[in-house]
Design a protein around this motif. Structure first.
Motif, mmCIF file in Angstrom:
data_model
loop_
_atom_site.group_PDB
_atom_site.id
_atom_site.type_symbol
_atom_site.label_atom_id
_atom_site.label_comp_id
_atom_site.label_asym_id
_atom_site.label_seq_id
_atom_site.Cartn_x
_atom_site.Cartn_y
_atom_site.Cartn_z
ATOM 1 N N GLU A 28 -23.757 7.187 -17.747
ATOM 2 C CA GLU A 28 -22.115 7.407 -17.142
ATOM 3 C C GLU A 28 -20.984 6.800 -17.945
ATOM 4 O O GLU A 28 -19.938 7.610 -18.026
ATOM 5 C CB GLU A 28 -22.345 6.956 -15.941
ATOM 6 C CG GLU A 28 -22.997 7.331 -14.875
ATOM 7 C CD GLU A 28 -23.347 6.702 -13.553
ATOM 8 O OE1 GLU A 28 -22.461 5.710 -13.437
ATOM 9 O OE2 GLU A 28 -23.789 7.421 -12.598
ATOM 10 N N GLU A 29 -21.144 5.631 -18.431
ATOM 11 C CA GLU A 29 -19.999 5.084 -19.381
ATOM 12 C C GLU A 29 -19.832 5.928 -20.494
ATOM 13 O O GLU A 29 -18.829 6.308 -21.031
ATOM 14 C CB GLU A 29 -20.285 3.646 -19.676
ATOM 15 C CG GLU A 29 -20.169 2.663 -18.442
ATOM 16 C CD GLU A 29 -20.521 1.474 -18.735
ATOM 17 O OE1 GLU A 29 -21.034 1.078 -20.006
ATOM 18 O OE2 GLU A 29 -20.425 0.426 -17.908
ATOM 19 N N ALA A 32 -38.800 -2.064 -14.463
ATOM 20 C CA ALA A 32 -38.685 -0.852 -14.925
ATOM 21 C C ALA A 32 -37.347 -0.171 -14.092
ATOM 22 O O ALA A 32 -36.786 0.792 -14.623
ATOM 23 C CB ALA A 32 -39.857 -0.065 -14.522
ATOM 24 N N MET A 33 -37.252 -0.529 -12.838
ATOM 25 C CA MET A 33 -36.040 -0.230 -12.032
ATOM 26 C C MET A 33 -34.782 -0.785 -12.441
ATOM 27 O O MET A 33 -33.753 0.166 -12.579
ATOM 28 C CB MET A 33 -36.255 -0.589 -10.511
ATOM 29 C CG MET A 33 -35.212 0.303 -9.781
ATOM 30 S SD MET A 33 -35.792 -0.031 -7.870
ATOM 31 C CE MET A 33 -36.457 -1.905 -7.962
ATOM 32 N N ARG A 34 -34.810 -1.913 -12.976
ATOM 33 C CA ARG A 34 -33.556 -2.441 -13.483
ATOM 34 C C ARG A 34 -33.340 -1.653 -14.917
ATOM 35 O O ARG A 34 -32.088 -1.367 -15.161
ATOM 36 C CB ARG A 34 -33.749 -3.995 -13.848
ATOM 37 C CG ARG A 34 -32.547 -4.747 -14.404
ATOM 38 C CD ARG A 34 -32.768 -6.016 -14.392
ATOM 39 N NE ARG A 34 -32.786 -6.657 -13.233
ATOM 40 C CZ ARG A 34 -33.502 -7.699 -12.521
ATOM 41 N NH1 ARG A 34 -33.862 -8.369 -13.826
ATOM 42 N NH2 ARG A 34 -33.541 -8.205 -11.687
ATOM 43 N N ARG A 35 -34.317 -1.500 -15.674
ATOM 44 C CA ARG A 35 -33.887 -0.607 -16.842
ATOM 45 C C ARG A 35 -33.460 0.799 -16.740
ATOM 46 O O ARG A 35 -32.468 1.080 -17.340
ATOM 47 C CB ARG A 35 -35.228 -0.636 -17.736
ATOM 48 C CG ARG A 35 -35.060 0.180 -19.087
ATOM 49 C CD ARG A 35 -36.649 0.443 -19.826
ATOM 50 N NE ARG A 35 -36.835 1.506 -18.767
ATOM 51 C CZ ARG A 35 -38.166 1.996 -18.695
ATOM 52 N NH1 ARG A 35 -39.045 1.012 -19.323
ATOM 53 N NH2 ARG A 35 -38.734 2.806 -17.827
ATOM 54 N N ASP A 36 -33.990 1.444 -15.594
ATOM 55 C CA ASP A 36 -33.638 2.545 -15.358
ATOM 56 C C ASP A 36 -32.020 2.704 -14.970
ATOM 57 O O ASP A 36 -31.115 3.617 -15.125
ATOM 58 C CB ASP A 36 -34.347 3.366 -14.095
ATOM 59 C CG ASP A 36 -35.667 3.734 -14.716
ATOM 60 O OD1 ASP A 36 -35.753 3.609 -16.021
ATOM 61 O OD2 ASP A 36 -36.805 4.041 -13.823
ATOM 62 N N MET A 37 -31.834 1.691 -14.099
ATOM 63 C CA MET A 37 -30.290 1.502 -13.513
ATOM 64 C C MET A 37 -29.469 1.115 -14.676
ATOM 65 O O MET A 37 -28.137 1.932 -14.669
ATOM 66 C CB MET A 37 -30.241 0.532 -12.641
ATOM 67 C CG MET A 37 -30.839 0.784 -11.141
ATOM 68 S SD MET A 37 -30.941 -0.781 -10.086
ATOM 69 C CE MET A 37 -29.309 -1.229 -9.951
#
Length: 54
Positions: free
Chosen positions: A40-41, A28-33
């Motif tokens: 941002e892109e 979940a943390m990786r998906r949020d990042m």
């Protein structure tokens, strides 16, 4: 003997549930990042396009 097998089974189940919880939290943390980076892109590309057309 049966009591020892029951305790070992419970410990294995608890360890597996802790590992699964840890893995889900990391995913979940990786998906949020990744979502934040994508936002941002995409926001950067929109601002660049509006600057070029002006």
């Amino acid at each position: 003997m049966m009591h020892l097998i029951l305790v070992i089974a419970i410990v294995i189940i608890l360890a597996a549930s802790c590992l699964l919880t840890f893995a889900l939290c990391r995913a979940a943390m990786r998906r949020d990042m990744l979502e934040a980076r994508w936002r941002e892109e995409s926001a950067g590309s929109v601002s660049e396009e509006s600057h070029e057309s002006a």
